[in-house]
Write a protein that holds these residues in place. Sequence first.
Motif, mmCIF file in Angstrom:
data_model
loop_
_atom_site.group_PDB
_atom_site.id
_atom_site.type_symbol
_atom_site.label_atom_id
_atom_site.label_comp_id
_atom_site.label_asym_id
_atom_site.label_seq_id
_atom_site.Cartn_x
_atom_site.Cartn_y
_atom_site.Cartn_z
ATOM 1 N N GLN A 158 -6.737 -3.770 -3.189
ATOM 2 C CA GLN A 158 -7.382 -2.466 -3.627
ATOM 3 C C GLN A 158 -6.163 -1.497 -3.484
ATOM 4 O OE1 GLN A 158 -10.666 -2.212 -1.191
ATOM 5 N NE2 GLN A 158 -11.829 -3.980 -2.405
ATOM 6 N N GLY A 159 -5.258 -1.443 -2.379
ATOM 7 C CA GLY A 159 -4.183 -0.614 -2.158
ATOM 8 C C GLY A 159 -3.330 -0.606 -3.333
ATOM 9 N N SER A 218 -4.782 0.747 -6.400
ATOM 10 C CA SER A 218 -4.811 2.654 -6.585
ATOM 11 C C SER A 218 -3.134 3.145 -6.663
ATOM 12 C CB SER A 218 -5.416 2.780 -5.460
ATOM 13 O OG SER A 218 -4.699 2.587 -4.187
ATOM 14 N N CYS A 219 -2.545 2.306 -6.749
ATOM 15 C CA CYS A 219 -0.959 2.828 -6.816
ATOM 16 C C CYS A 219 -0.436 3.349 -8.092
ATOM 17 C CB CYS A 219 0.105 2.020 -6.170
ATOM 18 S SG CYS A 219 0.484 0.599 -6.754
ATOM 19 N N GLU A 242 -8.533 -5.119 1.362
ATOM 20 C CA GLU A 242 -7.944 -3.775 1.511
ATOM 21 C C GLU A 242 -6.334 -3.729 0.776
ATOM 22 O OE1 GLU A 242 -11.253 -4.012 3.998
ATOM 23 O OE2 GLU A 242 -9.530 -5.626 3.799
ATOM 24 N N CYS A 243 -5.605 -5.057 0.935
ATOM 25 C CA CYS A 243 -4.425 -4.828 0.386
ATOM 26 C C CYS A 243 -4.363 -4.828 -1.097
ATOM 27 C CB CYS A 243 -3.633 -6.217 0.913
ATOM 28 S SG CYS A 243 -3.177 -6.149 2.587
ATOM 29 N N ARG A 301 0.661 -1.306 0.113
ATOM 30 C CA ARG A 301 -0.091 -0.145 -0.045
ATOM 31 C C ARG A 301 0.853 1.357 -0.159
ATOM 32 N NH1 ARG A 301 -3.268 -1.361 5.299
ATOM 33 N NH2 ARG A 301 -1.399 -2.212 5.732
ATOM 34 N N GLN A 302 2.032 1.065 0.167
ATOM 35 C CA GLN A 302 3.188 2.182 0.248
ATOM 36 C C GLN A 302 3.715 2.500 -1.128
ATOM 37 O OE1 GLN A 302 5.470 1.233 3.396
ATOM 38 N NE2 GLN A 302 4.106 1.518 4.931
ATOM 39 N N THR A 350 4.352 3.625 -4.821
ATOM 40 C CA THR A 350 3.828 4.370 -5.767
ATOM 41 C C THR A 350 4.899 4.780 -6.775
ATOM 42 O OG1 THR A 350 4.813 6.553 -4.726
ATOM 43 C CG2 THR A 350 2.479 5.976 -4.162
#
Length: 741
Positions: free
Chosen positions: A454-455, A458-459, A451-452, A417-418, A420
């Motif tokens: 989907q993170g 979205s990156c 949640e993971c 999730r971090q 980018t």
Amino acid sequence: GGGNASSSGTADGGLASATGVGGANLGTDPDINVANPAIDKLCSTNFRERKHAELTFHQMISWASHMSIPAIILPTPPMNSASGVSLNYARMLSTLALQCSASNVQLWVRVPFHAQSLAAFDLLYHRCDSPANLGCLLCFGKTNDATVISSMGLLHKFIGCNLRAVSFDTSIFLTNKRGYPTLSKSYQIMFTQLLRRIGRTMRVLVEGGQKHYPPPPPPTVDGVIPVNPNGVTGCLAYLQYLRHLRSRPEVSGILDTEESEMEASYLDHLQSPLQPLADDLEFQTYETFEKDPVKYSNYQAGIELALRDKLATGQLDKLPNVSNAASPTHKVTIMVVGAGRGPLVHASLLAVDTVNRQSTSANGQSTPGPTSGSIIKPHVIAVEKNQSAVLFLRSLLKFGGDLWDESCITIVDKDVRQLTPLTNPALFRNKVDIVVSELLGSFGDNELSPECLQGAESCALLKETFVSIPQSYMSYVAPVSSMRLHAEARAQAYSPSSPTDGPGGQPYGTLRAMETPYVVRTYAAAQTHTEQACFGFEHPTNAGKGGNAPDMVLSSNNTTTAANNTAKTPAGSLSSAASINNQIDNDRYARLEFPPDPTCGAGCGCGYGPADSAVAAMAQSPPSGLRDQPCGTTIHGFLGTFNALLYASSRDGASSAISTAPSTFSQGMFSWFPLYFPFKEPLHVPEGATVVASFWRRTDDHATSSRVWYEWCAEAVNPTGEIIGSTPIHNPNGRSYYVKL
């Protein structure tokens, strides 16, 4: 009066001999005491007689404790549950259970194989406040064969009632042509089913004295004829016959396997679910998961299907191939989310290698096909936040073999999730084609796979045409009857809240213990209905169509009335506003109806493993002698399982999936055990009533979301629609249990 019954053999279907008030030690295991007090004297109106009966009773228990006897066999509970005899017997057993808990002595109550007898034991157990050391000794006496063979549903119920041992009276044995005892075909089927279901923990006794006299064995070499070839109690021939049934392939193939040995310490042992986002897994946990022979094979098959589809549709980038322009090289970028120690990385590389070899072979043979002559060059990005696991991954780049080529593998030690493009510009020069993960928990989404992933979506690192493996997953719920699981959950109240606190730490507490779901290898349990679909997620998430269906309301026939993963959110739902704003909302609600099951769920077994259609067929028609004696079922909680579609080909319909739901169970897979949702108090469901399960998946406010939790409750509804029993809603607002984001 009292006596003992010696146990011989092992705990896996240990055999014993009991002859009323006497017995002989046929093995090395400690004796089993047989107590036969007159129950009616325990509640006699004569004060002296009643006190003398109680004193005698306590003396028996004290002697058994003194002799370290592991189990004491007690009389059958009175059939008249409203009588003073029944209540006084329950009061006495409550006291004895407390007295015996300190010395680990088990109390086994004789229960004839009869529906009303089981109902009497269920009531007795409830009146005694459900002590863990109060068990059931199933007694087989003279019964009509047709009744036995058609009572698989009743046998299934017994298994959920803390069944500790089974007793065969010698009078039910037939005599074969050679004079040896044998059981009828019906009893053989019943006994075989018991061994297959709980043979690793169940004791087997023979009672009633010798009624068969087989011919003596031939004299020894020295001409000596054995004095008593059938043993001191005359039960040796019976035990030998039962051991013969135990050795049959259909039994030994379940009890004597490597998987059986590995599972032994997990049977009915409750474990708190993993929290992989908040905590780092241990080396041993990774090692256990990697031994699964089915999971990674199915993952590899799913990745191969995805690669072939992408080649066929031209979704992979082409690289120049100077040597052979007619056979271009394609590049695929695979991101493994939660790489652990690398099994999915290895499966991805194997999948690419397999497709390359098949493509080369097809090209050499001029075989037409969408992937003929295509060569794939992989780039695998292994994302893992556990620094210890990252260290192991890096060692594989040097020592992992030819597949682990450092030039095509990149290890990223971050939470997915971090990630980018700004923080890792060089890493994601080529966007990701396939995302592979095994973030599934025992309930599908309970380890926050939605949640993971989907993170990751979205990156801005994934192609618009990317595919996820798994593509979708659905959780399943089924009621379960298990006195043992419920007692284990209650016992968690005395465990320390934190494993680092030690014995002197703050106890867990009853409320928290009974509102926490547990991972468990169910064994002495009976799933009472076929499981039904509960919560579903798919990837990529289609936020433009209302996310992943925030509300799901399912009917009793297992069809969705307001949910599939692209359905519109029902008006008035918990998350309709979020859906209107095209925000991803992972809250869920499901209402599931489980109508009366004529098989009592017998084909579903303990809720772990494949459903048995043959057993379900035998349980379909209840015995005529039991139709007029309804006893209902006691539900002690729900079992949660899942089914995950790893990948389904859009070209030919081929697919790869994994499942822990009994109806679609992946045979041989053991990475996930069911998730047990306990009830604070058991729910009695009368005969003919419907069980209604309500489940919620909840998250904190989405702006500051940091927790995910489940809430659940159950109701018993009679045929007219009236609610005749209900549990409270468990774990409201995640007060006792939640998963950290």
